[in-house]
Design a protein around this motif. Structure first.
Motif, PDB file in Angstrom:
ATOM      1  N   ARG A  77     -16.398   5.589   2.509  1.00  0.00           N
ATOM      2  CA  ARG A  77     -17.313   4.730   1.763  1.00  0.00           C
ATOM      3  C   ARG A  77     -18.319   4.072   2.704  1.00  0.00           C
ATOM      4  O   ARG A  77     -19.507   3.945   2.373  1.00  0.00           O
ATOM      5  CB  ARG A  77     -16.523   3.649   1.007  1.00  0.00           C
ATOM      6  CG  ARG A  77     -15.762   4.190  -0.206  1.00  0.00           C
ATOM      7  CD  ARG A  77     -14.664   3.220  -0.627  1.00  0.00           C
ATOM      8  NE  ARG A  77     -14.074   3.546  -1.917  1.00  0.00           N
ATOM      9  CZ  ARG A  77     -13.210   4.507  -2.131  1.00  0.00           C
ATOM     10  NH1 ARG A  77     -12.825   5.278  -1.123  1.00  0.00           N
ATOM     11  NH2 ARG A  77     -12.722   4.734  -3.332  1.00  0.00           N
TER      12      ARG A  77
ATOM     13  N   SER B  52     -12.089   9.402  -2.825  1.00  0.00           N
ATOM     14  CA  SER B  52     -11.170   8.483  -3.485  1.00  0.00           C
ATOM     15  C   SER B  52      -9.944   8.303  -2.599  1.00  0.00           C
ATOM     16  O   SER B  52      -9.670   9.112  -1.699  1.00  0.00           O
ATOM     17  CB  SER B  52     -10.753   9.034  -4.845  1.00  0.00           C
ATOM     18  OG  SER B  52      -9.919  10.171  -4.676  1.00  0.00           O
ATOM     19  N   GLU B  53      -9.199   7.234  -2.856  1.00  0.00           N
ATOM     20  CA  GLU B  53      -7.997   7.017  -2.043  1.00  0.00           C
ATOM     21  C   GLU B  53      -7.003   8.164  -2.229  1.00  0.00           C
ATOM     22  O   GLU B  53      -6.299   8.535  -1.290  1.00  0.00           O
ATOM     23  CB  GLU B  53      -7.375   5.666  -2.373  1.00  0.00           C
ATOM     24  CG  GLU B  53      -7.014   5.416  -3.826  1.00  0.00           C
ATOM     25  CD  GLU B  53      -5.700   6.028  -4.216  1.00  0.00           C
ATOM     26  OE1 GLU B  53      -4.878   6.315  -3.322  1.00  0.00           O
ATOM     27  OE2 GLU B  53      -5.484   6.241  -5.425  1.00  0.00           O
TER      28      GLU B  53
ATOM     29  N   ALA C 157      -1.854   2.389  -5.209  1.00  0.00           N
ATOM     30  CA  ALA C 157      -3.234   2.165  -4.769  1.00  0.00           C
ATOM     31  C   ALA C 157      -3.653   0.724  -5.023  1.00  0.00           C
ATOM     32  O   ALA C 157      -4.393   0.124  -4.227  1.00  0.00           O
ATOM     33  CB  ALA C 157      -4.177   3.130  -5.484  1.00  0.00           C
TER      34      ALA C 157
ATOM     35  N   ASP D 222      -5.793   5.435   3.392  1.00  0.00           N
ATOM     36  CA  ASP D 222      -6.629   4.296   3.031  1.00  0.00           C
ATOM     37  C   ASP D 222      -7.729   4.079   4.062  1.00  0.00           C
ATOM     38  O   ASP D 222      -8.854   3.716   3.719  1.00  0.00           O
ATOM     39  CB  ASP D 222      -5.771   3.038   2.900  1.00  0.00           C
ATOM     40  CG  ASP D 222      -4.860   3.080   1.680  1.00  0.00           C
ATOM     41  OD1 ASP D 222      -5.256   3.692   0.664  1.00  0.00           O
ATOM     42  OD2 ASP D 222      -3.755   2.517   1.744  1.00  0.00           O
TER      43      ASP D 222
ATOM     44  N   TRP E 164      -7.137  -1.291  -3.822  1.00  0.00           N
ATOM     45  CA  TRP E 164      -8.155  -0.484  -4.494  1.00  0.00           C
ATOM     46  C   TRP E 164      -8.211  -0.850  -5.979  1.00  0.00           C
ATOM     47  O   TRP E 164      -7.289  -1.442  -6.514  1.00  0.00           O
ATOM     48  CB  TRP E 164      -7.845   1.009  -4.356  1.00  0.00           C
ATOM     49  CG  TRP E 164      -7.824   1.520  -2.951  1.00  0.00           C
ATOM     50  CD1 TRP E 164      -6.754   2.021  -2.282  1.00  0.00           C
ATOM     51  CD2 TRP E 164      -8.926   1.602  -2.048  1.00  0.00           C
ATOM     52  NE1 TRP E 164      -7.099   2.409  -1.012  1.00  0.00           N
ATOM     53  CE2 TRP E 164      -8.438   2.166  -0.841  1.00  0.00           C
ATOM     54  CE3 TRP E 164     -10.281   1.258  -2.125  1.00  0.00           C
ATOM     55  CZ2 TRP E 164      -9.254   2.388   0.266  1.00  0.00           C
ATOM     56  CZ3 TRP E 164     -11.090   1.480  -1.021  1.00  0.00           C
ATOM     57  CH2 TRP E 164     -10.583   2.036   0.146  1.00  0.00           C
TER      58      TRP E 164
ATOM     59  N   SER F 231       0.827  -1.209   0.000  1.00  0.00           N
ATOM     60  CA  SER F 231       0.000   0.000   0.000  1.00  0.00           C
ATOM     61  C   SER F 231       0.856   1.253   0.000  1.00  0.00           C
ATOM     62  O   SER F 231       0.379   2.334  -0.357  1.00  0.00           O
ATOM     63  CB  SER F 231      -0.927   0.000   1.216  1.00  0.00           C
ATOM     64  OG  SER F 231      -0.197   0.154   2.417  1.00  0.00           O
TER      65      SER F 231
END
Length: 500
Positions: free
Chosen positions: A371, A386-387, A9, A364, A14, A5
């Motif tokens: 979400r 978004s990440e 991503a 993350d 992801w 990570s």
């Protein structure tokens, strides 16, 4: 080696990734624990009762230990193994929910641990209340193909039925404890006994059948009790039982002082981490002193302290009298994920952001929770980050470079800042701080388990420790539930701990 990570991503899990094969290991029917279910909360009430009416854990633990001693367990509670000077073992914590996140860890755990000599489960072997009937699908089935012994220390959930099932599985305790004399009426102990949760009648009737899943001679191990020490190769691994409320009773404390003596390098495994979320929690011992006092004492030669209970990975290299002690949180073995984005900028015991490591990365974690909240509150367009957005806003709030920054960094907008603040992201206070949703306290303790996701990425992890006479190599491996990380588990953190 596959990307972690910290690299990409995709390495974090992801994107449109292929789900792994872990579901083939799962039973056909899987219990999904909901901590919003009143029946579940009522069954798990003993921790609250212990905090209100007094904690009986120490007395019950003493009775279990006395029973095992009468049955022939070694008085010093030391397991002496024949491991060579160079050997390896696994550590995995807070495993036993029995659903997708737990089973998603298994393929990588088996792959990385296939040549290791033993494993240690650090806290909360079985959720929700440590019942014997749950061991089949939450312990024996997932780890049936791990070909070495597994030792364990109990977590608070294993104590919710007075540790009976744990003692049967790991310590070969066959007769149950005889009932204690009834407390005097109208006392706190009497009120506690009226409300105390106890095992169901005939709990564990099928335990014999479940044991067959781990019946190979190489898999067998019998612990002397819920706390123990293992002399393996050049090191001593010491496991302590912190019960319902994260404390150590006087009898166990006296034993811990005794087995901590001597020049042999030592690793502590505990159900309650000593450093977590940017804070020190030294773990009190009944009668005076703390567990961390013993770990810090240079005469005891501790090199690391690994704790479960918090469901993520964290590492704090703390300088003590010219030595570096590695304080590790390793509770990411299968239960719902505790947020890391709520961890403030690190400044504890001279450990800085540059020294600190965690998994999942804070960005993350924030993306994951955005979400989750967006789905539960049906406000996806507002909450979901978004990440890349989550990584950028975490870097801004903490005043640090982005941990992962491939390509152009995402723009931090007013909405991004507002969502980060509402979800409790660490950093400098701002005008929205008072509006934070209860992520760090109430949410992670109550609502997070009921909001557990059953599709990747899961952000689970486990440890491998390779020991030589000169050093210990500690690595944290990720398990996302995706096939790429299942085939080749990425290393999220690595440190070499000198023993000389």
């Amino acid at each position: 080696m596959s990307d972690s990570s910290r690299d990409t991503a995709e390495g974090a899990g992801w994107g449109a990734a292929e789900r792994g094969d872990y579901q083939q290991l799962m039973p056909r029917k899987v219990e999904k624990i909901s901590w919003l279910d009143p029946k579940m909360l009522w069954a798990a009430r003993n921790g609250v009762l212990a905090s209100w009416f007094g904690d009986p854990t120490g007395r019950t633990r003493g009775r279990w230990v006395a029973q095992r001693a009468a049955a022939g367990a070694p008085a010093d509670k030391v397991i002496r193994r024949d491991d060579p000077d160079r050997f390896s073992f696994m550590v995995i914590g807070d495993t036993g929910e029995g659903d997708d996140p737990q089973y998603a860890v298994v393929p990588g755990f088996l792959k990385v641990g296939q040549d290791t000599d033993f494993a240690v489960l650090a806290s909360d072997v079985i959720y929700p209340v440590g019942s014997a009937d749950d061991y089949a699908t939450k312990f024996f089935r997932p780890y049936q193909d791990y070909r070495a012994p597994i030792y364990a220390i109990p977590g608070n959930h294993d104590w919710y039925e007075d540790l009976g099932a744990f003692m049967r599985v790991f310590c070969d305790a066959t007769p149950p404890l005889p009932p204690e004399p009834a407390p005097r009426p109208l006392t706190r102990a009497w009120l506690r006994s009226l409300l105390w949760h106890r095992p169901r009648p005939h709990d564990g009737e099928h335990l014999g059948t479940a044991r067959k899943l781990r019946s190979a001679p190489a898999q067998q191990a019998a612990q002397p009790g819920p706390y123990w020490a293992i002399d393996a190769g050049p090191v001593r691994v010491i496991g302590i039982d912190t019960g319902l409320l994260g404390t150590v009773d006087a009898e166990q404390g006296a034993w811990l002082r005794e087995v901590s003596q001597g020049p042999r390098p030592k690793i502590l495994v505990t159900g309650s981490p000593l450093y977590v979320d940017g804070e020190r929690h030294p773990c009190p011992i009944e009668g005076g002193g703390t567990v961390d006092d013993l770990v810090r004492d240079p005469a005891h030669h501790y090199v690391a302290a690994i704790g479960g209970d918090i469901h993520n990975y964290q590492r704090y290299p703390v300088q003590v009298d010219g030595r570096t002690l590695q304080y590790v949180v390793a509770g990411g073995g299968g239960a719902f994920m505790h947020a890391t984005h709520t961890i403030p900028r690190i400044g504890v015991a001279d450990v800085t952001e540059q020294d600190f490591r965690c998994y999942p990365l804070r960005g993350d974690s924030l993306a994951f929770y955005s979400r989750l909240y967006g789905r539960r509150l049906r406000l996806r367009r507002f909450f979901e980050l978004s990440e890349a957005e989550a990584t950028a806003v975490i870097a801004e709030r903490l005043g640090i470079p982005p941990t992962r920054s491939p390509g152009e960094p995402a723009r931090v907008t007013r909405r991004t800042r507002l969502v980060a603040s509402l979800l409790g992201a660490g950093g400098r206070p701002d005008r929205t701080s008072r509006l934070r949703l209860p992520v760090r306290k109430i949410y992670t303790q109550l609502f997070s388990p009921s909001s557990a996701t059953y599709s990747p990425p899961f952000f689970k992890c486990f440890l491998r420790l390779d020991v030589t006479p000169e050093a210990i190599r500690l690595r944290c491996y990720a398990a996302t539930g995706n096939r790429a990380q299942e085939v080749e588990p990425p290393v999220e953190d690595e440190v070499v701990i000198p023993l000389t």
